[in-house]
Motif scaffolding. Structure first.
Motif, PDB file in Angstrom:
ATOM      1  N   ASN A 189     -38.624   2.643 -25.286  1.00 13.37           N
ATOM      2  CA  ASN A 189     -39.300   1.352 -25.136  1.00 13.37           C
ATOM      3  C   ASN A 189     -38.316   0.220 -24.836  1.00 13.37           C
ATOM      4  OD1 ASN A 189     -41.821  -0.193 -25.268  1.00 13.37           O
ATOM      5  ND2 ASN A 189     -40.871  -1.147 -27.047  1.00 13.37           N
TER       6      ASN A 189
ATOM      7  N   SER B  61     -40.481  -0.861 -21.186  1.00 12.97           N
ATOM      8  CA  SER B  61     -41.423  -1.414 -22.160  1.00 12.97           C
ATOM      9  C   SER B  61     -42.836  -0.890 -21.910  1.00 12.97           C
ATOM     10  CB  SER B  61     -41.405  -2.935 -22.093  1.00 12.97           C
ATOM     11  OG  SER B  61     -42.281  -3.464 -23.050  1.00 12.97           O
ATOM     12  N   PHE B  62     -43.201   0.185 -22.618  1.00 17.35           N
ATOM     13  CA  PHE B  62     -44.523   0.765 -22.437  1.00 17.35           C
ATOM     14  C   PHE B  62     -45.437   0.515 -23.628  1.00 17.35           C
ATOM     15  CE2 PHE B  62     -42.196   3.996 -24.676  1.00 17.35           C
ATOM     16  CZ  PHE B  62     -43.125   4.579 -25.504  1.00 17.35           C
TER      17      PHE B  62
ATOM     18  N   LYS C  64     -46.170  -2.225 -25.115  1.00 19.39           N
ATOM     19  CA  LYS C  64     -46.980  -3.430 -24.947  1.00 19.39           C
ATOM     20  C   LYS C  64     -48.138  -3.215 -23.981  1.00 19.39           C
ATOM     21  CE  LYS C  64     -43.456  -6.761 -26.163  1.00 19.39           C
ATOM     22  NZ  LYS C  64     -42.667  -7.906 -25.746  1.00 19.39           N
ATOM     23  N   ARG C  65     -48.165  -2.087 -23.295  1.00 21.03           N
ATOM     24  CA  ARG C  65     -49.257  -1.794 -22.365  1.00 21.03           C
ATOM     25  C   ARG C  65     -50.386  -1.019 -23.037  1.00 21.03           C
ATOM     26  NH1 ARG C  65     -45.246   0.408 -18.008  1.00 21.03           N
ATOM     27  NH2 ARG C  65     -45.734   2.258 -19.191  1.00 21.03           N
TER      28      ARG C  65
ATOM     29  N   ASP D 154     -54.721  -5.154 -28.226  1.00 21.79           N
ATOM     30  CA  ASP D 154     -53.364  -4.755 -27.861  1.00 21.79           C
ATOM     31  C   ASP D 154     -52.407  -5.508 -28.769  1.00 21.79           C
ATOM     32  OD1 ASP D 154     -53.379  -7.329 -26.856  1.00 21.79           O
ATOM     33  OD2 ASP D 154     -52.881  -6.776 -24.802  1.00 21.79           O
TER      34      ASP D 154
ATOM     35  N   LYS E  53     -61.924  -3.223 -18.596  1.00 23.51           N
ATOM     36  CA  LYS E  53     -61.050  -3.422 -17.436  1.00 23.51           C
ATOM     37  C   LYS E  53     -61.233  -4.822 -16.858  1.00 23.51           C
ATOM     38  CE  LYS E  53     -59.844  -1.241 -13.044  1.00 23.51           C
ATOM     39  NZ  LYS E  53     -60.030  -2.237 -12.053  1.00 23.51           N
TER      40      LYS E  53
ATOM     41  N   GLN F 128     -55.475 -11.102 -18.556  1.00 23.51           N
ATOM     42  CA  GLN F 128     -54.076 -10.794 -18.268  1.00 23.51           C
ATOM     43  C   GLN F 128     -53.940 -10.357 -16.816  1.00 23.51           C
ATOM     44  OE1 GLN F 128     -53.363  -7.648 -21.032  1.00 23.51           O
ATOM     45  NE2 GLN F 128     -53.693  -8.919 -22.812  1.00 23.51           N
TER      46      GLN F 128
ATOM     47  N   GLU G 237     -51.020  -8.092 -15.769  1.00 27.56           N
ATOM     48  CA  GLU G 237     -50.900  -6.789 -16.418  1.00 27.56           C
ATOM     49  C   GLU G 237     -52.190  -6.006 -16.245  1.00 27.56           C
ATOM     50  OE1 GLU G 237     -49.975  -7.497 -20.464  1.00 27.56           O
ATOM     51  OE2 GLU G 237     -48.516  -9.026 -19.998  1.00 27.56           O
ATOM     52  N   LYS G 238     -52.588  -5.705 -15.029  1.00 30.76           N
ATOM     53  CA  LYS G 238     -53.840  -5.000 -14.768  1.00 30.76           C
ATOM     54  C   LYS G 238     -53.758  -3.542 -15.199  1.00 30.76           C
ATOM     55  CE  LYS G 238     -55.385  -7.896 -11.029  1.00 30.76           C
ATOM     56  NZ  LYS G 238     -55.861  -7.975  -9.677  1.00 30.76           N
ATOM     57  N   ILE G 239     -54.909  -3.010 -15.602  1.00 32.35           N
ATOM     58  CA  ILE G 239     -54.983  -1.592 -15.977  1.00 32.35           C
ATOM     59  C   ILE G 239     -54.962  -0.759 -14.703  1.00 32.35           C
ATOM     60  CG2 ILE G 239     -56.483   0.178 -16.961  1.00 32.35           C
ATOM     61  CD1 ILE G 239     -57.546  -1.844 -18.868  1.00 32.35           C
ATOM     62  N   ASN G 240     -54.174   0.303 -14.713  1.00 30.79           N
ATOM     63  CA  ASN G 240     -54.127   1.219 -13.562  1.00 30.79           C
ATOM     64  C   ASN G 240     -55.425   1.998 -13.468  1.00 30.79           C
ATOM     65  OD1 ASN G 240     -51.507   0.424 -13.012  1.00 30.79           O
ATOM     66  ND2 ASN G 240     -50.649   2.011 -14.327  1.00 30.79           N
TER      67      ASN G 240
END
Length: 112
Positions: free
Chosen positions: A14, A18-19, A21-22, A69, A98, A105, A108-111
């Motif tokens: 991390n 930095s994963f 925080k996702r 989150d 989503k 955010q 920081e969009k969701i894939n």
């Protein structure tokens, strides 16, 4: 590998990528709410009808779904009485989540 080594590895990872925080977490909770039930009585003559509360309360059971989150709550939903989570409803909730993440955010969009 044991849990301590895995946790140590993830914490070190991390720092470079930095994963953590996702991550978005969800929890469902059954809650009960009390609803006073009132009843109207006919009145005699030209007087207005009066309302009397029943001596006992009616209990309703609802499901509360909350997504959060590391910053806090992202989205929450209160399901209608008697409704539970199934695959169709969960997919609909994920689509609404989503949209909320994209709205709150945008960087920081969701894939997909």
């Amino acid at each position: 590998m044991n849990r301590v080594l895995i946790c140590d590895f993830l914490l070190k990872r991390n720092k470079t990528e930095s994963f953590l925080k996702r991550l978005i977490t969800v929890d469902e909770k059954w809650i009960t709410c009390d609803k006073n039930v009132r009843r109207r009585f006919w009145s005699k003559g030209k007087r207005a009808p009066h309302t009397i509360a029943k001596p006992r309360l009616t209990r309703n059971k609802l499901m509360l779904c909350i997504w959060w989150d590391w910053k806090g709550i992202i989205h929450c939903e209160l399901l209608p009485q008697g409704k539970t989570i199934n695959s169709d409803l969960f997919c609909q909730q994920l689509m609404r989540l989503k949209q909320e993440v994209e709205r709150k955010q945008p960087a920081e969009k969701i894939n997909q």
